[in-house]
Write a protein that holds these residues in place. Structure first.
Motif, PDB file in Angstrom:
ATOM      1  N   PRO A 133       0.831  -1.300   0.014  1.00 38.38           N
ATOM      2  CA  PRO A 133      -0.009   0.073  -0.102  1.00 38.38           C
ATOM      3  C   PRO A 133       0.903   1.280   0.132  1.00 38.38           C
ATOM      4  CG  PRO A 133      -0.103  -1.268   2.065  1.00 38.38           C
ATOM      5  CD  PRO A 133       0.708  -1.692   1.468  1.00 38.38           C
ATOM      6  N   ILE A 134       0.540   2.069  -0.783  1.00 43.95           N
ATOM      7  CA  ILE A 134       1.399   3.290  -1.041  1.00 43.95           C
ATOM      8  C   ILE A 134       0.529   4.601  -0.999  1.00 43.95           C
ATOM      9  CG2 ILE A 134       2.940   4.721  -2.342  1.00 43.95           C
ATOM     10  CD1 ILE A 134       3.842   2.039  -3.739  1.00 43.95           C
ATOM     11  N   GLU A 135       0.317   5.310   0.175  1.00 43.32           N
ATOM     12  CA  GLU A 135      -0.389   6.387   0.043  1.00 43.32           C
ATOM     13  C   GLU A 135       0.025   7.666  -0.619  1.00 43.32           C
ATOM     14  OE1 GLU A 135      -2.051   6.191   4.778  1.00 43.32           O
ATOM     15  OE2 GLU A 135      -1.841   8.138   3.849  1.00 43.32           O
ATOM     16  N   VAL A 136      -0.882   8.131  -1.467  1.00 45.21           N
ATOM     17  CA  VAL A 136      -0.461   9.411  -2.209  1.00 45.21           C
ATOM     18  C   VAL A 136      -1.318  10.566  -2.222  1.00 45.21           C
ATOM     19  CG1 VAL A 136       0.939   8.170  -3.943  1.00 45.21           C
ATOM     20  CG2 VAL A 136      -1.630   8.406  -4.291  1.00 45.21           C
ATOM     21  N   ILE A 137      -0.923  11.604  -2.132  1.00 53.62           N
ATOM     22  CA  ILE A 137      -1.724  12.953  -2.153  1.00 53.62           C
ATOM     23  C   ILE A 137      -2.282  12.808  -3.488  1.00 53.62           C
ATOM     24  CG2 ILE A 137      -1.626  15.477  -2.469  1.00 53.62           C
ATOM     25  CD1 ILE A 137       1.370  15.456  -1.548  1.00 53.62           C
ATOM     26  N   PRO A 138      -3.886  13.157  -3.138  1.00 53.62           N
ATOM     27  CA  PRO A 138      -5.061  12.583  -4.269  1.00 53.62           C
ATOM     28  C   PRO A 138      -4.343  13.284  -5.550  1.00 53.62           C
ATOM     29  CG  PRO A 138      -5.917  12.932  -2.074  1.00 53.62           C
ATOM     30  CD  PRO A 138      -4.612  13.310  -1.975  1.00 53.62           C
ATOM     31  N   PHE A 139      -4.061  14.624  -5.565  1.00 53.67           N
ATOM     32  CA  PHE A 139      -3.717  15.265  -7.036  1.00 53.67           C
ATOM     33  C   PHE A 139      -2.593  14.716  -7.640  1.00 53.67           C
ATOM     34  CE2 PHE A 139      -1.957  18.359  -4.081  1.00 53.67           C
ATOM     35  CZ  PHE A 139      -0.614  18.410  -4.464  1.00 53.67           C
ATOM     36  N   ALA A 140      -1.731  13.918  -6.807  1.00 50.90           N
ATOM     37  CA  ALA A 140      -0.471  13.637  -7.355  1.00 50.90           C
ATOM     38  C   ALA A 140      -0.365  11.991  -7.935  1.00 50.90           C
ATOM     39  CB  ALA A 140       0.609  13.619  -6.449  1.00 50.90           C
ATOM     40  N   TRP A 141      -1.643  11.429  -7.729  1.00 48.40           N
ATOM     41  CA  TRP A 141      -1.783   9.751  -7.778  1.00 48.40           C
ATOM     42  C   TRP A 141      -1.112   9.473  -9.360  1.00 48.40           C
ATOM     43  CZ3 TRP A 141      -4.010   6.532 -11.303  1.00 48.40           C
ATOM     44  CH2 TRP A 141      -5.442   6.899 -11.989  1.00 48.40           C
ATOM     45  N   GLN A 142      -1.684  10.006 -10.376  1.00 47.27           N
ATOM     46  CA  GLN A 142      -1.262   9.813 -11.640  1.00 47.27           C
ATOM     47  C   GLN A 142       0.354   9.829 -11.815  1.00 47.27           C
ATOM     48  OE1 GLN A 142      -3.360   9.043 -14.984  1.00 47.27           O
ATOM     49  NE2 GLN A 142      -4.634  11.022 -14.742  1.00 47.27           N
ATOM     50  N   LEU A 143       0.982  10.958 -11.176  1.00 50.33           N
ATOM     51  CA  LEU A 143       2.403  11.275 -11.593  1.00 50.33           C
ATOM     52  C   LEU A 143       3.059  10.159 -10.665  1.00 50.33           C
ATOM     53  CD1 LEU A 143       2.562  15.028 -11.651  1.00 50.33           C
ATOM     54  CD2 LEU A 143       2.949  13.394 -13.422  1.00 50.33           C
ATOM     55  N   ALA A 144       2.562   9.712  -9.358  1.00 48.44           N
ATOM     56  CA  ALA A 144       3.326   8.856  -8.290  1.00 48.44           C
ATOM     57  C   ALA A 144       3.151   7.559  -9.052  1.00 48.44           C
ATOM     58  CB  ALA A 144       2.750   9.115  -7.256  1.00 48.44           C
ATOM     59  N   LYS A 145       2.021   6.993  -9.491  1.00 49.21           N
ATOM     60  CA  LYS A 145       1.722   5.638 -10.211  1.00 49.21           C
ATOM     61  C   LYS A 145       2.747   5.554 -11.441  1.00 49.21           C
ATOM     62  CE  LYS A 145      -1.448   2.536 -12.320  1.00 49.21           C
ATOM     63  NZ  LYS A 145      -0.561   2.354 -13.290  1.00 49.21           N
ATOM     64  N   LYS A 146       2.802   6.743 -12.361  1.00 46.87           N
ATOM     65  CA  LYS A 146       3.919   6.658 -13.365  1.00 46.87           C
ATOM     66  C   LYS A 146       5.097   6.179 -12.952  1.00 46.87           C
ATOM     67  CE  LYS A 146       5.430   9.048 -17.361  1.00 46.87           C
ATOM     68  NZ  LYS A 146       5.692  10.530 -17.752  1.00 46.87           N
ATOM     69  N   SER A 147       5.593   7.210 -11.817  1.00 44.20           N
ATOM     70  CA  SER A 147       7.151   6.838 -11.233  1.00 44.20           C
ATOM     71  C   SER A 147       7.214   5.256 -10.882  1.00 44.20           C
ATOM     72  CB  SER A 147       7.261   7.700  -9.992  1.00 44.20           C
ATOM     73  OG  SER A 147       7.428   9.182 -10.448  1.00 44.20           O
ATOM     74  N   LEU A 148       6.193   4.790 -10.317  1.00 45.21           N
ATOM     75  CA  LEU A 148       5.979   3.439  -9.791  1.00 45.21           C
ATOM     76  C   LEU A 148       6.140   2.518 -10.817  1.00 45.21           C
ATOM     77  CD1 LEU A 148       3.634   4.255  -6.794  1.00 45.21           C
ATOM     78  CD2 LEU A 148       5.835   3.175  -6.559  1.00 45.21           C
ATOM     79  N   ASP A 149       5.491   2.912 -12.126  1.00 43.82           N
ATOM     80  CA  ASP A 149       5.287   1.945 -13.202  1.00 43.82           C
ATOM     81  C   ASP A 149       6.654   1.612 -13.637  1.00 43.82           C
ATOM     82  OD1 ASP A 149       2.783   1.921 -13.033  1.00 43.82           O
ATOM     83  OD2 ASP A 149       2.446   3.182 -14.514  1.00 43.82           O
ATOM     84  N   GLN A 150       7.447   2.865 -13.701  1.00 46.10           N
ATOM     85  CA  GLN A 150       8.888   2.793 -14.122  1.00 46.10           C
ATOM     86  C   GLN A 150       9.821   2.176 -13.304  1.00 46.10           C
ATOM     87  OE1 GLN A 150       9.408   7.234 -14.251  1.00 46.10           O
ATOM     88  NE2 GLN A 150       8.535   7.392 -16.583  1.00 46.10           N
ATOM     89  N   ILE A 151       9.364   1.942 -12.223  1.00 46.88           N
ATOM     90  CA  ILE A 151      10.499   0.933 -11.406  1.00 46.88           C
ATOM     91  C   ILE A 151       9.897  -0.477 -11.421  1.00 46.88           C
ATOM     92  CG2 ILE A 151      11.526   2.633 -10.276  1.00 46.88           C
ATOM     93  CD1 ILE A 151       9.877   2.021  -7.563  1.00 46.88           C
ATOM     94  N   GLY A 152       8.879  -0.884 -12.157  1.00 44.94           N
ATOM     95  CA  GLY A 152       8.503  -2.144 -12.418  1.00 44.94           C
ATOM     96  C   GLY A 152       7.166  -2.570 -11.755  1.00 44.94           C
ATOM     97  N   ALA A 153       6.467  -1.533 -10.958  1.00 45.24           N
ATOM     98  CA  ALA A 153       4.997  -2.061 -10.224  1.00 45.24           C
ATOM     99  C   ALA A 153       4.133  -2.034 -11.045  1.00 45.24           C
ATOM    100  CB  ALA A 153       4.973  -0.925  -8.966  1.00 45.24           C
ATOM    101  N   VAL A 154       3.383  -2.779 -10.784  1.00 42.45           N
ATOM    102  CA  VAL A 154       2.003  -3.019 -11.472  1.00 42.45           C
ATOM    103  C   VAL A 154       0.913  -3.030 -10.136  1.00 42.45           C
ATOM    104  CG1 VAL A 154       0.434  -4.772 -12.499  1.00 42.45           C
ATOM    105  CG2 VAL A 154       2.990  -4.727 -12.871  1.00 42.45           C
TER     106      VAL A 154
END
Ligand code: 5RP
Length: 223
Positions: A133-154
């Motif tokens: 579980p990764i808590e993210v600031i609501p307005f940042a979720w897409q950008l945070a998810k992109k960073s996570l995708d880039q390190i191989g997270a699904v």
């Protein structure tokens, strides 16, 4: 008595007079809170508590345990909380609930953090049974998810209970539940996720638990 209750009672033996004790969240932590209340009532143990969640605060209050707010403390004597996964090196995965931020603050602020669980929580690596579980600031979720995708997270945003919106934590964050490759080292992952803008907190508790108590079939052992 079930294993969760047994291990919680064992942890309560570490509570001494005049301690400031952090209360975790979940069914195992609830047994610990109930035992503290019994010790205060029957054995006149004097202590003050600080809760990691509204639900634990309400439970403590309903049992007449003295409680202070998190913003009024700078350190605590002892923190006792459950976990969703526990590895042999005492790394924990937490945060199936909504109170990850306060839980990690108390774990870090404690002179001693005792993690308590039944044997079903033991794993060989973090992420074995649950997404992180990764808590993210609501307005940042897409950008945070992109960073996570880039390190191989699904994974993606956790839905709310009615499945008509997204889960919001007690801190007002969204939660990304993310799976990583099995061989990813938890220490490395901890550092990588900590470094992503927009992330408020995440469920890997690395290097925080001092003692891990595990109950299995009516017996408690220290990991
Ligand atoms: C909540 C937690 C809990 O400690 C974890 O989910 C364990 O819960 P339980 O004691 O009910 O099995 O991390 O955020």
């Amino acid at each position: 008595m079930n294993d969760k209750q047994l291990v919680a009672l064992h942890a309560a033996k570490h509570v001494k007079h005049d301690m400031l004790v952090g209360l975790g969240t979940g069914s195992t932590a609830n047994y610990f809170i109930e035992e503290l209340a019994r010790l205060a009532r029957e054995e006149h143990l004097k202590l003050t508590t600080v809760a990691s969640s509204t639900i634990s605060a309400q439970k403590a209050q309903s049992l007449n345990l003295p409680i202070v707010a998190l913003e009024h403390i700078s350190s605590i004597d002892l923190y006792v909380d459950g976990a969703d996964e526990i590895t042999p090196d005492k790394t924990l995965l937490k945060g199936r609930g909504s109170d990850l931020v306060k839980e990690k603050l108390l774990a870090k602020a404690a002179r001693q953090f005792i993690a308590v669980a039944d044997a079903s929580k033991l794993v060989t690596h973090i992420g074995e049974n649950f997404a992180i579980p990764i808590e993210v600031i609501p307005f940042a979720w897409q950008l945070a998810k992109k960073s996570l995708d880039q390190i191989g997270a699904v994974g993606g945003l956790r839905p709310n209970a009615a499945k008509d919106g997204y889960w919001v934590t007690s801190h007002g964050s969204y939660v990304l539940d993310m799976k990583f490759a099995e061989n990813t080292d938890a220490k490395e992952l901890n550092a990588l996720i900590n470094n992503i803008p927009g992330v408020v907190e995440h469920g890997i508790f690395h290097n925080l638990a001092d003692i891990v108590l595990i109950a299995r079939d009516g017996r408690v052992t220290e990991q």
